[in-house]
Structures are given as C-alpha cells and as structure tokens.
Motif scaffolding. Sequence first.
Motif, PDB file in Angstrom:
ATOM      1  N   SER A 593       0.822  -1.223   0.000  1.00 26.33           N
ATOM      2  CA  SER A 593       0.000   0.000   0.000  1.00 26.33           C
ATOM      3  C   SER A 593       0.848   1.263   0.000  1.00 26.33           C
ATOM      4  N   TYR A 595       2.026   2.421   2.653  1.00 25.97           N
ATOM      5  CA  TYR A 595       1.610   3.086   3.889  1.00 25.97           C
ATOM      6  C   TYR A 595       2.774   3.872   4.492  1.00 25.97           C
ATOM      7  N   LEU A 600      -0.831  11.115   0.929  1.00 23.26           N
ATOM      8  CA  LEU A 600      -2.213  10.932   0.499  1.00 23.26           C
ATOM      9  C   LEU A 600      -2.802  12.266   0.045  1.00 23.26           C
ATOM     10  N   TRP A 606      -5.109   7.190   6.333  1.00 25.68           N
ATOM     11  CA  TRP A 606      -4.890   5.749   6.365  1.00 25.68           C
ATOM     12  C   TRP A 606      -5.738   5.109   7.468  1.00 25.68           C
ATOM     13  N   VAL A 621      -4.994  -2.290   4.714  1.00 23.57           N
ATOM     14  CA  VAL A 621      -4.593  -0.894   4.808  1.00 23.57           C
ATOM     15  C   VAL A 621      -5.481  -0.139   3.830  1.00 23.57           C
ATOM     16  N   GLU A 623      -7.505   3.615   2.421  1.00 30.52           N
ATOM     17  CA  GLU A 623      -7.520   5.066   2.296  1.00 30.52           C
ATOM     18  C   GLU A 623      -8.976   5.507   2.264  1.00 30.52           C
ATOM     19  N   ALA A 727      -9.573   4.903   9.809  1.00 30.41           N
ATOM     20  CA  ALA A 727      -9.274   6.028   8.921  1.00 30.41           C
ATOM     21  C   ALA A 727     -10.194   7.204   9.219  1.00 30.41           C
TER      22      ALA A 727
END
Length: 744
Positions: A593, A595, A600, A606, A621, A623, A727
């Motif tokens: 991902s 991460y 982002l 996340w 994981v 978004e 998230a």
Amino acid sequence: MLPNTLAQEMPRALQHLLAREEQTDMTTLPRRSFLKLAGAGGLALGLYPSLASAQAPAAAGLKPFEQPTAFVQIAANGDVTVTINRLEFGQGVQTALPMILAEELDADWAKVRSKHGSNNPAYADPLFGMHLTGGSTAIKHSYTQYRELGARARAMLLTAAAARWNVDVKTLRTQAGWVLGSGGRKASYGELAEAAMSQPVPEKVTLKNPKDFRIIGKPTTRLDAKAKSSGRQNFGIDVQLPGQLTAVIARPPVFGAKIASLEDGAARAVPGVKTVLRVPLDRGAEGVAVVAEGYWQAKLGRDALKLQWDTSGVEKVDSEKQLAQYRELAGQAGPRHFDADMAPLANAPHTLEAEFVFPYLAHAPMEPLNCTVQIGDNGAELWVGSQMPGLDGMAAARVLGFKPEQIKVNVQTAGGGFGRRAIATSDYVVEACTIAKATRAAGFNVPVRTLWSREDDIKGGYYRPMHLHRARIGFNAQGQVLAWDHTLVGQSIISGTFFEGMMVKNGIDATAIEGMREPYPLPMRLTVHHPKQNVPVLWWRSVGSTHTAYVMETLIDEIARATKQDPVAYRMKLIGDKHPRHRAALQLAVEKSSYGKKALPQGRAWGVAVHESFSTVVAYVVEASVKEGKPVLHRVTAGVHCNLAVNPRTVEAQIQGAALMGLATCLPGAAITLKDGEVQQSNFGDYAVPRITDMPQITVHVVPSADAPTGMGEPGLPPLAPAFANAIARLTGKTPRELPFKLA
C-alpha cells in the motif's frame, strides 16, 4: 481432546462439533457423538443412502469419502467430471476442488468438469463426518482428501494400463490425461477408464511435492465463469420439472404468531391458483401457502388473501427498548470467559471507555430461499441449494414420513447464502416438504417449488444477532494495557440447537466471543450475557468476528493514537514473535500500500486492521475520506495469509467480495430493526447493500506458502469495517461506535 491444530482454532462456528482423540488424519464422528447427534435431530451418517453406483474393490478401512469412484467419472473422450462435496454459492469450490483432484490425477485441465454431489455419505465433510459447507472449511478440510482421491484414481489407471500392456506398472508414467510407456506406447484416460474402475482401490498413495504442482497454485478461470457471466447458469430457483407448481407463503408479521381468521375465496379465484393451504411454519407460527402454476399467479393469490393474525401469545421485540435492556444487562454480573485481575484499572495512568452497538443483519443473498420437492410412493427427491444436505434430508424424511435413505437431496448451485442455507431447524426445507405433502393430499401429485420473495427473505428471520459491547481499559504512556474490562451482550446462535452441548460452555456461546483478545496478549476480563429474544438468529458470514474484530481493532488503534504511536508499529509490538502469520500479512499489506511512504491526497487518511478468522489472517490498509458528512472508502490493500492458495484468482475474488460485504455493514441503512415485533425493512430499498459506486479499488496480495490451505470464504470480511473506521477516526478525531456509521 481436539487435535492441536484444531484446538488452536477454537472457537470457530461449526469447526468444533465434537471432542475427539488426538490424531492427524481425517476421521468421522466418534460413535458416542454420532449417537448423540442422531438422537438430537439426525446427522446419523449411517442413515444416509448408500452409494448407488458399483464400487471398485476397496482396500480394507477406506471410507466412502476416500473412494474415487464416487468422485471421478472419466468419459470415453477423456472428459473428467469431478463431483464436489460442497455447495457452490459463489466461493469458487466448483473449480478449486477439481483443481486439487486433477493435480494428483495428472488430468488435462482443459477436459475437467465438475458437478454437485448429494446427501450421499461419500460427500460428507471428511473431518466432521457430516454434510457441510460452512465455517470456511471446504478447501481446508478436503485438500488432502481430494489429493488422495486423484492419486488413487491415477494409480488405478496406471494399473489398468500395465495389465493391458503386460508390463511393470513402475515403468509407466502419466501426463495430462495420458498413460505413457516405453517404446512410444500411450493410452488416454478415456481408453483406460472402464478397466481402471475394476482395479482395486489402493489404500496408500504417494502425493506430489508441492514444487511439482502444475495446476494447484496457478491463477485459474472458474469453470462456471462463462455460464454465470452469460446468464446461463442454473440455480435452485431455476429448477423446472414436468407438471411443477410453485408455492408462496403468507407469513405472520411477528415471529411465532398464528392465524386468527382467514378468507381465501378471492385467492382461489385467481387464474392459475390450484389450492390454498393453511400450514405450520417455523418456531410454532402458522401461515398460508398459495400453490399455483407459477410464481406470479401464486403471488397474486397471496395478495388476495384476507388474513388477520393473532400476535397475543408472542413477544414483540422493539429495537429501542431492546438496546435499553442490553445496556442494563451490560452493567450486571455474568458468566466470564477471561478473568484477569482488574485491580490495575483503579490506578491506571490512562483509561479508555467505550460502548459499541451492532444491529441485526439479514443475509440477503441475491437468490432468495427456495426448495423443490417431488414426492413418490417410495421416497422423495429435493432440489435445493443446501449447505447441509444431510441434515436437510433427515428433516425432509421426518416431515414426509419416509426413512432417511428414501430421500435424495440434489444439491443445486446457489446464488449466495452467507450461512442462511445452513440452519439447524432446516426451516425452509421443512416448509417446502410440508407444502408438497399437503398439495399431494389435495390431489396434486406433482413437484412443488416453494419460493421466497425478496421481502420474505428480508423479513423472514435468522439474522446476525444484535450485539452491545462495553469496554473499560487502563494503560500506561507506552501503550501497555494494564487491565481490560469487557462486557458483551447478544443472543446466542447456538443455544437451542444440537450444537449447544458442544459449543456453549459456562453459559457462553463460543461463536459470540471468537476473535476477542486475539492476537494480543492482553489482561482481559470478559463477561458475556445471552438474553432470549423473539428474533431468530443464525451465523452470518464470519460469525462472531463480524463484531469482535471491529471492537478489538478500533480500540487497539485508539490506544495507539492516545499514546502517539504509529498503529502499525504498535500492533507489531503487541503481536511480537508469537504470531508470525499476523506479522507477515500486515507487513505485506503495509508494503504493497506504500503506507507511510506516499503522501495521500488532502482529506484522506490511512486506516489499518488485522484479524484472524477460520485460520486465515487478513490485514487491510485502507484510504478513506469524509465528503459532505459521509464516509467514503477509496482504496483497499489486502495482505492475506491463507497458506497455500489453491486458486489465487478465487482468493482474490473472495477478498474483494468479503471486503464489499464488510463495507456494507458501515453504510447507512445496513440494519434490521424491529417495532412492536415487526421487522421494519423489506427490500433493498430500505435494507441497504453497496452499489457499484461504493466499490473501492482493491488489490489483494497473498503471503507465499506451501502449507496446507486454510479457509477463505469468510476471513476477508471482519477487518474491513475497523480499518475503515480507523481512517475515519484519524480524520474526525472520533471512532464510530455504532454500525452502520453515524458521523453526525
């Protein structure tokens, strides 16, 4: 005692039916447990119909599920048809099980087909000794079985070729549907099939080294893909027999209610209606069956009924009052599963208190429940997408007045189920048999298909139970949990069934608490209450993990945030070295991902969660963002540890589907509620399911492994909702405590 490998999985719905002796091979139910189950409602293996086809001479000690003649048919043209011992209802076993057998058979995959089995004893789960598609056990329990079936069939083909050519069998080999010998000799499986079937069935066979696999582990298009994508696949709902009639049922608005008065003249006058029957229903209720030439005529007949219901003798559950009752219960003492010392709570540097509410959920498969029954003078046949054809066959025998061996259950492809087609009461099968019997008594000696509408299905009960969780946690500045006091309130899905004696201990339903505390070494006190409610409940895809994973993974995230720790690093610290599969799945999801490594888009955050269910670990994981007050899931990266992936393409599809179903639990409208005993939802207009616009981008990554596969039907669901919630919490500063999400 359970084998160590199984004991480590406790508790899992339907995976621990019996205590058994330590062993490593597959077995059937011990005699004592067999007799208990037989008396409790009929899982007696010996009562099922015997194999109809002639058997090759078997080695002493081989059981029906070890006989290749019940599973492999080879036509003269070389086509290989593999009978599957499970229900195909979207999970891909119609392809994966033949892949396993074909690997050891050394078949030409292009010529492999598959078909469903029946309630024949050969098609029972080889570990449980009962017919079952559930608990994500299909591949896990039949992996070795189907490999050995293929190897035995291959050995018989080799023996037949050796006899034909009068050579030592050790000089022969197989390749993609052919037996090959020296000097260019070769014979197709189709040529040898008839002679091979008369050969003795070998008891011991040598299986391939996984490094030599050419079918298992390769991404493979499903055998049913073309039929399903073109609309040509037949399901149970599509069964059409000569003279067949269709029945629909007028059901009471409150569970267990009876008929006060009935006027059916207008219904009988509807063109195509053949008869109207007053029938007993599940849980002591009464209903009216309208039997007609087709579904539409039967529905119009049902609409024309003039019915008044007597609800005076049954409890009328109200969701708001029920929640208040659950909250009161949560403050009371009760049975405990974990019982760590809670004294450190009083002086903990940091405390966290939380209450979670989870609603009833309907299974809502795309194909509503249905069952077609044809009664003869000496037995009956059923056509039904059943997860438990043996149990359903026994129930049919009781209703129809036949011996169990006089019932044949033809398992049909089903359009989903998620647990609803595996039910101890066999409710919809019993209803279908009751109606078929009454229709025959009314002078119509024809097959009868009983069909539920979508509204019947949504309102028809057997939901995932409503649950309330309450937690009080004490921890220090480093995130070390000092004490975790937890209470869970919800109906038991096992109490009152023949599984109760094995799966309810100290008043606690093992399926309700699965996933609590795992895999984290936490000092927890877990109190459990199972109130009785007049709402039928049942396992729902991933069972207890549907709520326990959410609670555990959001609370772990909150502690990480409160102590200013990265949620991935915090989990890794808690997991330590004792759970390498959790670590591997989480690391894979994080790596794929990007991460923490990529920026982002503004407004996104996340979310992370990891959970094991049915022996498989799935880490997500995600978004996500919040747009105009509504949560939006954009991207999901999955790390999966299911050991060997028999068909990686199916694993990917299972994760995608389970993630979407997990997302469904978060969206507005994903709840079954009751008012004055009546279910308030009736169709997809008021019981929400995700639309195509809700589907996030999902990428699936599997941890490489050659170990025997674990379950895949359910494990992808539990960690999705908590990852999404985590998230949202990072964006809003507040974790959603209720599903579906309510952010306002």
